[in-house]
Design an enzyme around this catalytic site. Structure first.
Site, PDB file in Angstrom:
ATOM      1  N   ASN A  28      10.975 -27.403  49.030  1.00  0.00           N
ATOM      2  CA  ASN A  28      10.557 -26.451  48.004  1.00  0.00           C
ATOM      3  C   ASN A  28      11.243 -25.123  48.316  1.00  0.00           C
ATOM      4  O   ASN A  28      10.822 -24.407  49.223  1.00  0.00           O
ATOM      5  CB  ASN A  28       9.032 -26.313  48.044  1.00  0.00           C
ATOM      6  CG  ASN A  28       8.523 -25.168  47.192  1.00  0.00           C
ATOM      7  OD1 ASN A  28       9.252 -24.631  46.362  1.00  0.00           O
ATOM      8  ND2 ASN A  28       7.269 -24.788  47.409  1.00  0.00           N
ATOM      9  N   LYS A  71      11.291 -22.456  46.638  1.00  0.00           N
ATOM     10  CA  LYS A  71      10.603 -21.267  46.109  1.00  0.00           C
ATOM     11  C   LYS A  71      11.628 -20.367  45.406  1.00  0.00           C
ATOM     12  O   LYS A  71      12.548 -20.887  44.783  1.00  0.00           O
ATOM     13  CB  LYS A  71       9.835 -20.546  47.224  1.00  0.00           C
ATOM     14  CG  LYS A  71       8.966 -21.531  48.016  1.00  0.00           C
ATOM     15  CD  LYS A  71       7.994 -20.874  48.945  1.00  0.00           C
ATOM     16  CE  LYS A  71       7.210 -21.973  49.660  1.00  0.00           C
ATOM     17  NZ  LYS A  71       6.114 -21.445  50.475  1.00  0.00           N
ATOM     18  N   HIS A  77       0.873 -25.727  43.354  1.00  0.00           N
ATOM     19  CA  HIS A  77       1.204 -25.112  44.648  1.00  0.00           C
ATOM     20  C   HIS A  77       0.278 -23.913  44.885  1.00  0.00           C
ATOM     21  O   HIS A  77      -0.095 -23.209  43.939  1.00  0.00           O
ATOM     22  CB  HIS A  77       2.662 -24.663  44.651  1.00  0.00           C
ATOM     23  CG  HIS A  77       3.113 -24.229  46.007  1.00  0.00           C
ATOM     24  ND1 HIS A  77       2.866 -22.963  46.485  1.00  0.00           N
ATOM     25  CD2 HIS A  77       3.745 -24.895  47.002  1.00  0.00           C
ATOM     26  CE1 HIS A  77       3.349 -22.875  47.715  1.00  0.00           C
ATOM     27  NE2 HIS A  77       3.887 -24.031  48.059  1.00  0.00           N
ATOM     28  N   GLU A 133       0.799 -21.032  45.904  1.00  0.00           N
ATOM     29  CA  GLU A 133       1.293 -19.743  45.377  1.00  0.00           C
ATOM     30  C   GLU A 133       1.059 -19.651  43.873  1.00  0.00           C
ATOM     31  O   GLU A 133       0.803 -18.573  43.340  1.00  0.00           O
ATOM     32  CB  GLU A 133       2.775 -19.564  45.750  1.00  0.00           C
ATOM     33  CG  GLU A 133       2.906 -19.218  47.229  1.00  0.00           C
ATOM     34  CD  GLU A 133       4.164 -19.728  47.902  1.00  0.00           C
ATOM     35  OE1 GLU A 133       5.160 -20.015  47.217  1.00  0.00           O
ATOM     36  OE2 GLU A 133       4.144 -19.853  49.145  1.00  0.00           O
ATOM     37  N   GLU A 182      -1.459 -29.048  51.745  1.00  0.00           N
ATOM     38  CA  GLU A 182      -0.864 -27.825  52.279  1.00  0.00           C
ATOM     39  C   GLU A 182      -1.955 -26.789  52.542  1.00  0.00           C
ATOM     40  O   GLU A 182      -2.345 -26.044  51.624  1.00  0.00           O
ATOM     41  CB  GLU A 182       0.141 -27.239  51.278  1.00  0.00           C
ATOM     42  CG  GLU A 182       1.288 -28.169  50.946  1.00  0.00           C
ATOM     43  CD  GLU A 182       2.501 -27.385  50.469  1.00  0.00           C
ATOM     44  OE1 GLU A 182       3.544 -27.508  51.125  1.00  0.00           O
ATOM     45  OE2 GLU A 182       2.394 -26.644  49.494  1.00  0.00           O
ATOM     46  N   GLY A 200       4.105 -20.688  55.250  1.00  0.00           N
ATOM     47  CA  GLY A 200       4.945 -19.517  55.510  1.00  0.00           C
ATOM     48  C   GLY A 200       4.447 -18.635  56.636  1.00  0.00           C
ATOM     49  O   GLY A 200       4.898 -17.500  56.780  1.00  0.00           O
ATOM     50  N   SER A 241       4.557 -24.680  57.240  1.00  0.00           N
ATOM     51  CA  SER A 241       5.278 -24.372  58.484  1.00  0.00           C
ATOM     52  C   SER A 241       5.837 -25.606  59.197  1.00  0.00           C
ATOM     53  O   SER A 241       5.836 -25.666  60.436  1.00  0.00           O
ATOM     54  CB  SER A 241       4.389 -23.547  59.427  1.00  0.00           C
ATOM     55  OG  SER A 241       4.085 -22.295  58.825  1.00  0.00           O
TER      56      SER A 241
END
Ligand code: PGA
Length: 264
Positions: free
Chosen positions: A9, A11, A104, A106, A177, A183, A223
């Site tokens: 991904n 992003k 996701h 985010e 996730e 991140g 991560s």
């Protein structure tokens, strides 16, 4: 057996030119003698990349004839219309996408995506003949309050009971996730990843039947690096990875592929 999937991904990284350069570099890496490259060439591991929409065409061009699939990071649920700034599932299918990430963290937490929206989007992706990579995961405070499994269950029950058993068996992927691991450099322990993925598989069995639970791939994300991938993918219910930061460099992506190839 479920084929291991390593999905990158990107992003909001790698514009069209950088995406082309990445594809050229990946071509060289996949031609090497390394066991990860061999696993991809022989179809034992599936490698997928989700670039920004604008980089899709140049990446696809650079990847031509390589065993690498492309996907998208989001889509709108309507197929066309007055939705300024949005991209629809049929548009992505026409570009050659196989996968679309839905839900996701985010999107959920920065852009207000609700469980209801994720269901609309899953339906749109399936309707356009693609496979959703459906993300679920708890916030740090939810984990600290021991609500991880409740959150996963809520997010999954928004979609699983609405799917046909055929789609659940063949056209659906879940990515666990934990939000606190995305991140941040803080990876879930192997046991925590396994426990969550096993819980998800049990819930799939309850909602969609045992055949779907056996067939469905469940990924871990948050991560993931070449150094921690082998231990995570060795867990029985972890079928691969959704990789963010480490997927925008060919060397780290291929390090993760290599670590995963031991399970292939
Ligand atoms: P990360 O992101 O690998 O950079 O933690 C994972 C993701 O958001 O899918």
């Amino acid at each position: 057996m479920r084929k291991v999937l390593c999905a990158g991904n990107w992003k909001m990284n790698l514009a069209p030119l950088a995406a082309k350069n990445f594809g050229d570099e990946l071509r060289v890496a996949l031609g090497e003698h390394d066991e990860g490259a061999r696993s991809v060439r022989e179809g034992k591991i599936e490698l997928a990349l989700m670039p920004p929409f604008v980089s899709m065409a140049s990446l696809r061009g650079a990847l031509e004839d390589l065993p690498v699939v492309v996907g998208a990071q989001n889509c709108h649920w309507e197929s066309q219309g007055a939705f300024t700034g949005e991209i629809s599932a049929p548009m992505l299918a026409e570009l050659g996408c196989r996968y679309v990430i839905i839900g996701h963290s985010e999107r959920r937490h920065l852009f207000g995506e609700t469980d209801e929206m994720t269901l609309h989007k899953v339906r749109a992706v399936l309707g356009a003949g693609m496979t959703p990579v459906f993300c679920v995961g708890e916030l740090l405070e939810e984990r600290e309050e021991n609500r991880t499994l409740l959150v996963l269950e809520r997010q999954l029950r928004a979609v699983l009971p609405h799917m046909s058993s055929e789609d659940a068996q063949h056209r659906f992927i879940v990515a666990y996730e934990p939000v606190w691991a995305i991140g941040t450099g803080k990876v879930a322990s192997e046991q925590d990843a396994q426990d969550a993925c096993q819980f998800i598989r049990d819930l799939v069995s309850t909602c969609c039947g045992a055949a779907a639970a056996v067939a469905m791939r469940i990924l871990y994300g948050g991560s993931v690096k070449p150094e921690n991938a082998a231990g995570l993918v060795a867990q029985p219910d972890v079928d691969g990875f959704l990789v963010g930061g480490a997927s925008i460099k060919v060397s780290s992506l291929m390090g993760i592929v290599k670590a995963s190839s031991r399970k292939a």
